[in-house]
Scaffold this active site. Structure first.
Site, PDB file in Angstrom:
ATOM      1  N   ASP A  77     -11.149   2.879   3.620  1.00 62.80           N
ATOM      2  CA  ASP A  77     -11.396   1.437   3.508  1.00 62.80           C
ATOM      3  C   ASP A  77     -12.894   1.159   3.328  1.00 62.80           C
ATOM      4  O   ASP A  77     -13.273   0.047   2.960  1.00 62.80           O
ATOM      5  CB  ASP A  77     -10.926   0.723   4.786  1.00 62.80           C
ATOM      6  CG  ASP A  77      -9.579   0.037   4.595  1.00 62.80           C
ATOM      7  OD1 ASP A  77      -9.241  -0.274   3.440  1.00 62.80           O
ATOM      8  OD2 ASP A  77      -8.890  -0.202   5.602  1.00 62.80           O
TER       9      ASP A  77
ATOM     10  N   LYS B  97       0.836  -1.205   0.000  1.00 59.87           N
ATOM     11  CA  LYS B  97       0.000   0.000   0.000  1.00 59.87           C
ATOM     12  C   LYS B  97       0.868   1.251   0.000  1.00 59.87           C
ATOM     13  O   LYS B  97       0.601   2.202  -0.749  1.00 59.87           O
ATOM     14  CB  LYS B  97      -0.927  -0.007   1.223  1.00 59.87           C
ATOM     15  CG  LYS B  97      -2.054  -1.024   1.092  1.00 59.87           C
ATOM     16  CD  LYS B  97      -2.801  -1.265   2.386  1.00 59.87           C
ATOM     17  CE  LYS B  97      -3.789  -2.414   2.211  1.00 59.87           C
ATOM     18  NZ  LYS B  97      -4.482  -2.812   3.434  1.00 59.87           N
TER      19      LYS B  97
ATOM     20  N   GLN C  14      -4.605  -1.306   9.642  1.00 61.49           N
ATOM     21  CA  GLN C  14      -4.489  -2.657   9.077  1.00 61.49           C
ATOM     22  C   GLN C  14      -5.033  -3.692  10.067  1.00 61.49           C
ATOM     23  O   GLN C  14      -4.624  -3.731  11.225  1.00 61.49           O
ATOM     24  CB  GLN C  14      -3.005  -2.951   8.752  1.00 61.49           C
ATOM     25  CG  GLN C  14      -2.774  -4.285   8.086  1.00 61.49           C
ATOM     26  CD  GLN C  14      -3.392  -4.379   6.689  1.00 61.49           C
ATOM     27  OE1 GLN C  14      -3.296  -3.468   5.889  1.00 61.49           O
ATOM     28  NE2 GLN C  14      -4.066  -5.482   6.406  1.00 61.49           N
TER      29      GLN C  14
END
Ligand code: NDP
Length: 284
Positions: A120, A53, A97
């Site tokens: 997200d 990422k 995460q």
């Protein structure tokens, strides 16, 4: 029939190229878009995802703020960090995460992310927006699947679409996105009685389970489009949830694993981050 292989790597590259151009234009008059990434602990898979990422950000010209924290970081310290990032004007997106270590209540931490920085698309507010058809952040993996379906010129209007898996981050938003495109959507899960019969009826199959090759090729309807979200390590190989070779004999188009959905997920995260910057600071 031998299926067209939908190349997620190539599509992700195209999306990233377009994003880079958007970022350059945006940064001429504003600052670069910014993504904050929080990783707790040393789970090797999570470390790889985070590395990919941040590399994606760098290549696209997105500024990234990495917070790599030890596994024993307290819930309170994490909440304070997310609160700081929420207030930071340089940060357009906050990504925590998952999974977080067992002593941390992930929901309590995620709940501190403001909905307009939830790139997200995991927060109930953004999921609700998706359900009622209002603009918001869409979870990256299902958003990537929609791009792959469009890339393969998949007819969606009125199509029988089957989503296997009902997680909050993949299956459920996937079903909503297909519904929004006027598919007739069926959701299958671990209690579904006859999965094979559902697959046999579907014009579009999205498999997001996490069980190597559980969808047998012989179940697939001739001419169906098959998107395989699953990533399963078998020995030293990565395989999907679909029996690829046999399914490719019957499908009109199919994604490989690796090289299908995975690259698109990161591209969509970058895209959401740029969208967030544009929304927060004005036009690009
Ligand atoms: P979850 O484990 O959260 O969900 C799995 C789903 O599969 C559940 O809804 C479960 O049903 C269902 N399921 C389990 N067994 C069966 C069965 N025998 N028949 C039908 N359905 C079943 O997984 P995720 O949604 O997070 O991820 C799914 C897969 O996608 C994983 O392999 C993951 O690694 C991969 N993934 C890949 C990404 C990428 O970028 N390529 C991104 C995200 C995920 P129930 O609800 O009843 O338990």
């Amino acid at each position: 029939m031998s299926a067209r292989i939908i190349d997620g790597k190539a599509l992700a590259k195209k999306v990233r190229r377009e994003l880079k151009a958007r970022v350059e234009t945006f940064a001429e008059t504003h600052r670069p878009p910014g993504l904050a990434v929080v990783l707790v602990g040393d789970d090797p898979a999570s470390a790889v995802y985070v590395r990919n990422k941040t590399r994606g950000c760098r290549r696209a010209g997105i500024e990234h703020f990495d917070h790599i924290l030890p596994a024993d970081t307290s819930q309170q310290a994490l909440i304070e960090l997310v609160d700081r990032l929420a207030a930071d004007q340089r940060v357009d997106g906050i990504l925590v995460q998952l999974p977080l270590p067992a002593h941390v209540d992930a929901r309590a931490v995620l709940a501190r992310i403001p909905a307009d920085k939830d790139v997200d698309g995991f927060l109930p507010e953004n999921i609700g927006r998706l359900v009622v058809g209002e603009p918001g952040f869409v979870a990256c993996t299902p958003a990537g699947v929609m791009r792959l379906l469009d890339e393969a010129e998949t007819p969606l209007e009125g199509a029988e679409a089957l989503v296997i898996g009902r997680s909050n981050i993949v299956g459920k938003p996937m079903g909503q996105l297909l519904l929004a495109r006027n598919c007739t959507v069926t959701m299958c899960h671990s209690r579904t009685r006859d999965l094979a019969a559902h697959v046999a009826r579907a014009d579009v199959v999205v498999a997001a389970v996490g069980r190597a090759e559980m969808v047998r090729g012989e179940w697939v309807k001739s001419g169906a489009t098959v998107i395989d979200v699953g990533t399963n390590r078998v020995g030293d190989k990565l395989v999907g949830d679909v029996e690829f070779a046999a399914a490719a004999e019957r499908a009109r188009a199919i994604t490989p694993v690796p090289g299908g959905v995975g690259p698109m997920t990161i591209a969509m995260l970058l895209s959401n981050t740029v969208d967030s910057a544009v929304r927060r600071l004005g036009i690009s």
